[in-house]
Structures are given as structure tokens and as C-alpha cells.
Motif scaffolding. Structure first.
Motif, PDB file in Angstrom:
ATOM      1  N   ALA A   1       0.823  -1.219   0.000  1.00 30.60           N
ATOM      2  CA  ALA A   1       0.000   0.000   0.000  1.00 30.60           C
ATOM      3  C   ALA A   1       0.850   1.259   0.000  1.00 30.60           C
ATOM      4  O   ALA A   1       0.338   2.345  -0.277  1.00 30.60           O
ATOM      5  N   THR A   2       2.149   1.171   0.308  1.00 34.18           N
ATOM      6  CA  THR A   2       3.003   2.357   0.313  1.00 34.18           C
ATOM      7  C   THR A   2       3.396   2.794  -1.089  1.00 34.18           C
ATOM      8  O   THR A   2       3.743   3.945  -1.308  1.00 34.18           O
ATOM      9  N   GLY A   3       3.385   1.858  -2.059  1.00 38.57           N
ATOM     10  CA  GLY A   3       3.826   2.182  -3.407  1.00 38.57           C
ATOM     11  C   GLY A   3       5.332   2.100  -3.593  1.00 38.57           C
ATOM     12  O   GLY A   3       5.840   2.404  -4.670  1.00 38.57           O
ATOM     13  N   SER A   4       6.063   1.686  -2.542  1.00 40.45           N
ATOM     14  CA  SER A   4       7.519   1.572  -2.624  1.00 40.45           C
ATOM     15  C   SER A   4       7.898   0.154  -3.051  1.00 40.45           C
ATOM     16  O   SER A   4       7.618  -0.807  -2.334  1.00 40.45           O
ATOM     17  N   GLU A   5       8.559   0.033  -4.195  1.00 39.36           N
ATOM     18  CA  GLU A   5       8.971  -1.280  -4.691  1.00 39.36           C
ATOM     19  C   GLU A   5      10.039  -1.904  -3.801  1.00 39.36           C
ATOM     20  O   GLU A   5      10.011  -3.106  -3.540  1.00 39.36           O
ATOM     21  N   LYS A   6      10.976  -1.115  -3.325  1.00 39.26           N
ATOM     22  CA  LYS A   6      12.047  -1.645  -2.483  1.00 39.26           C
ATOM     23  C   LYS A   6      11.495  -2.118  -1.144  1.00 39.26           C
ATOM     24  O   LYS A   6      11.882  -3.172  -0.636  1.00 39.26           O
ATOM     25  N   LEU A   7      10.575  -1.360  -0.588  1.00 35.24           N
ATOM     26  CA  LEU A   7       9.962  -1.746   0.689  1.00 35.24           C
ATOM     27  C   LEU A   7       9.108  -2.999   0.518  1.00 35.24           C
ATOM     28  O   LEU A   7       9.106  -3.891   1.383  1.00 35.24           O
ATOM     29  N   THR A   8       8.411  -3.091  -0.593  1.00 37.68           N
ATOM     30  CA  THR A   8       7.590  -4.271  -0.873  1.00 37.68           C
ATOM     31  C   THR A   8       8.451  -5.519  -1.019  1.00 37.68           C
ATOM     32  O   THR A   8       8.133  -6.583  -0.471  1.00 37.68           O
ATOM     33  N   LEU A   9       9.565  -5.399  -1.751  1.00 39.73           N
ATOM     34  CA  LEU A   9      10.461  -6.547  -1.961  1.00 39.73           C
ATOM     35  C   LEU A   9      11.047  -7.022  -0.631  1.00 39.73           C
ATOM     36  O   LEU A   9      11.071  -8.223  -0.347  1.00 39.73           O
ATOM     37  N   GLU A  10      11.517  -6.087   0.183  1.00 37.56           N
ATOM     38  CA  GLU A  10      12.077  -6.458   1.484  1.00 37.56           C
ATOM     39  C   GLU A  10      11.024  -7.102   2.378  1.00 37.56           C
ATOM     40  O   GLU A  10      11.296  -8.079   3.082  1.00 37.56           O
ATOM     41  N   SER A  11       9.816  -6.557   2.362  1.00 44.00           N
ATOM     42  CA  SER A  11       8.753  -7.081   3.221  1.00 44.00           C
ATOM     43  C   SER A  11       8.349  -8.486   2.811  1.00 44.00           C
ATOM     44  O   SER A  11       8.059  -9.330   3.664  1.00 44.00           O
ATOM     45  N   GLU A  12       8.317  -8.750   1.506  1.00 47.22           N
ATOM     46  CA  GLU A  12       7.975 -10.094   1.043  1.00 47.22           C
ATOM     47  C   GLU A  12       9.044 -11.108   1.470  1.00 47.22           C
ATOM     48  O   GLU A  12       8.724 -12.226   1.889  1.00 47.22           O
ATOM     49  N   THR A  13      10.325 -10.721   1.365  1.00 47.29           N
ATOM     50  CA  THR A  13      11.413 -11.593   1.832  1.00 47.29           C
ATOM     51  C   THR A  13      11.312 -11.823   3.331  1.00 47.29           C
ATOM     52  O   THR A  13      11.477 -12.945   3.826  1.00 47.29           O
ATOM     53  N   LEU A  14      11.030 -10.752   4.063  1.00 46.72           N
ATOM     54  CA  LEU A  14      10.887 -10.834   5.520  1.00 46.72           C
ATOM     55  C   LEU A  14       9.728 -11.745   5.894  1.00 46.72           C
ATOM     56  O   LEU A  14       9.840 -12.599   6.789  1.00 46.72           O
TER      57      LEU A  14
END
Length: 322
Positions: free
Chosen positions: A214-227
Motif C-alpha cells: 500500500a506504500t507504493g515503494s517497490e524496495k519496501l515491498t520486496l524487502e517485506s515479502e522476503t521478511l
């Protein structure tokens, strides 16, 4: 469905009115509210549909809508902070460019013939430099326009793929102050989204994926999915986040501490407020530093221009007095 139709009648945007009516039609046809929103992911992140579904199933729809509204207010606020932080320098630079272009186009050329005659063709180097700049203003701005057009086209091409958007985001994060404002704003939105998902009863992996999306940040989304994947495999959040760069250790530690003390939702709301305040402070710092620096820069350039125009006269006066 009735509430959505009444809401649609109060919406000024035609496209949004059609969108809300279409969702109401699907709900009347028996489609679940979560699926109705998932079909329109271009308009609504998956987070929204999940929150509404949780509200309906738990009988806490009013509370969930209030939380969602708070999240949207935070998202609007962070977008405004980022917009102001990036457009403020641009506006100052454009105004400075207009002033200096006017000086070089309409004022300096008036002095060229007079200065040549006064100095007898032996103009100082600084004066020759500024007269040359005055005769090349149009070619200079033509070249600048081409460079800007190429940069815009390149950024548009990068926006078409996830890897390109991550590269563009990495570039933005490296810009002093502006990168910090952007980073804090994204973390603030993610913390608010996590708090809502926790209140809706979602587990941490799902909450991480949806709130980061929901933030629209690709880098944050990628890290969160890995996490989230590592948490699903049994790792605790601090161990799973050892390689995280976008998500700070403090963020992860607050989540773990809130989980242990049964204060997770409050901790997440506090994180959201903290990072939002950091973004506001960064924006204020940018404006406090940038305006004086740019004004001093433009003033020094104008002072050099004036000096260049008067150097031949100063040289003649000095020669006569000696």
C-alpha cells in the motif's frame, strides 16, 4: 450496497462514482467485498479489501473504516510532504533561471558595444566570459531542454517495470535530505498499514506484504515479502530482518517488543507518528537550508555579472588616476 450507492451520489469525480457503483453492483450480485476490491487493484491496494472484509466478518466495520480513513489521511500527508520537499527546490531554481535568463538576454547585450568601445577591444577575461554567455543563452537552454526531456523519458521507461522502479527509487533515496524525507514517509505509511492489519486480525506475514504494497515503494515491498517468507519459515522478525536496508532495526525491534508485551498495535501507531514527524522535520530542514543557499548563489552570480560589466570602466578609471 445501499450505502455505497448513496456515497456515489455524493462523489464529484465521475470516474470514482462509476467505480463505486460498479462495486455496489457486484456486491448485489453476491461477490464478496474483498474480491470486488481485488478486481480493481489499479484503484485500490489489496489492503483495502482485506480490511473491509475483516470489518464485515468481525462486526467491527465502523472501527475498520475509521482506521482505514486514518491510514488514508497519513498517506495523503506523506504524499504532500514528499511533493513539497521535491517541488520547493525546483520552483526556486526555475525562478532563478528566469531572472538570470532575462538579465543575459535583455540587459548584458546592451553593454557589449559600449564596453568594446571603452576598453578599445581589450576587455577583461571575466567580461568576455559573460558577454559570450549572453550570446549563447538560447543554445544553452535548448541543450538543457533536450537533457531534461531525455531524463524524463528515461524515468518513464524505468517506471514500466518493477526493477526499473526500484532503480529509480534507489536514486531518490540517495538525494540528501529528500531521500530521508521519502524514506521516513514510506515507513510511516507502512507502520499505519500494519497497525490496521493487526487490528483486523491478520498474521504478521500477510500484514507485512499488504501494508508495504500500500506504500507504493517497490524496495519496501520486496524487502517485506522476503521478511514475510522467512517469518513463515519460523524465524523471528529480528533474525529475518538482518539483511533489511529499507526497514530499520528499530522498526523490527518495536514490532517484536509489541508482540511480546501485547502492545503491537499501539507500538505501530507510535512508529507511524514518529516517522511522520521525521519526514516533517526533514521537509522543514530542507526549506530552511535551501532557500538561503539558493538566494546566496543567485545573488553571487548577479554580483559577478555586474562586476564583469563594470570591470572595463574600473580599469580605465584606475589607469587615468595613476
Amino acid at each position: 450496497e445501499r450505502g455505497l450507492r448513496e456515497l456515489a451520489g455524493d462523489i464529484s469525480s465521475r470516474s470514482m462514482r462509476r467505480l463505486v457503483n460498479a462495486i455496489a453492483d457486484e456486491l448485489e450480485a453476491g461477490v464478496s467485498i474483498e474480491k470486488a476490491f481485488e478486481k480493481r487493484q489499479k484503484h485500490f491496494p489489496p489492503l483495502y479489501g482485506r480490511i473491509l472484509k475483516a470489518g464485515v466478518e468481525t462486526g467491527r466495520l465502523s472501527e475498520m473504516l475509521t482506521s482505514l480513513n486514518r491510514h488514508l489521511e497519513m498517506a495523503t500527508q506523506t504524499r504532500r510532504i514528499i511533493f513539497e520537499a521535491t517541488t520547493y527546490p525546483a520552483v526556486i531554481l526555475v525562478l532563478a533561471a528566469i531572472i538570470l535568463t532575462g538579465v543575459f538576454l535583455f540587459i548584458i547585450p546592451q553593454f557589449a558595444a559600449v564596453l568594446e568601445e571603452i576598453a578599445g577591444g581589450r576587455l577583461p577575461g571575466l567580461t568576455r566570459l559573460f558577454l559570450s554567455m549572453a550570446t549563447n543563452v538560447v543554445p544553452f537552454w535548448t541543450a538543457v531542454g533536450i537533457v531534461i526531456a531525455v531524463i524524463i523519458a528515461l524515468f518513464a521507461m524505468l517506471s514500466t517495470s518493477a526493477s526499473g522502479r526500484r532503480y529509480k527509487e534507489s536514486f531518490l533515496l540517495k538525494i540528501p535530505v529528500i531521500g530521508r524525507v521519502y524514506h521516513s514517509s514510506m515507513l510511516s505509511r507502512m507502520a499505519e498499514g500494519l497497525a490496521i492489519m493487526v487490528a483486523a486480525g491478520s498474521d504478521m506475514p500477510v500484514s507485512l506484504k499488504l501494508s508495504s504494497g500500500a506504500t507504493g515503494s517497490e524496495k519496501l515491498t520486496l524487502e517485506s515479502e522476503t521478511l514475510a517468507t522467512q517469518i513463515e519459515q519460523g524465524a523471528n522478525i529480528l533474525e529475518a530482518g538482518q539483511l533489511c536496508r529499507m526497514i530499520p532495526r528499530l522498526f523490527l525491534y518495536s514490532i517484536q517488543l509489541g508482540t511480546q508485551r501485547n502492545e503491537l498495535q499501539d507500538n505501530l501507531y507510535s512508529l507511524g507518528q514518529m516517522y511522520a514527524e521525521q519526514a516533517r522535520c526533514g521537509q522543514a530542514r530542507l526549506q530552511a537550508i535551501l532557500l538561503p543557499v539558493m538566494l546566496i548563489g543567485v545573488g553571487c552570480f548577479l554580483a559577478m555579472t555586474i562586476l564583469a560589466m563594470f570591470l572595463p570602466m574600473i580599469g580605465i578609471i584606475t589607469a587615468l588616476s595613476s
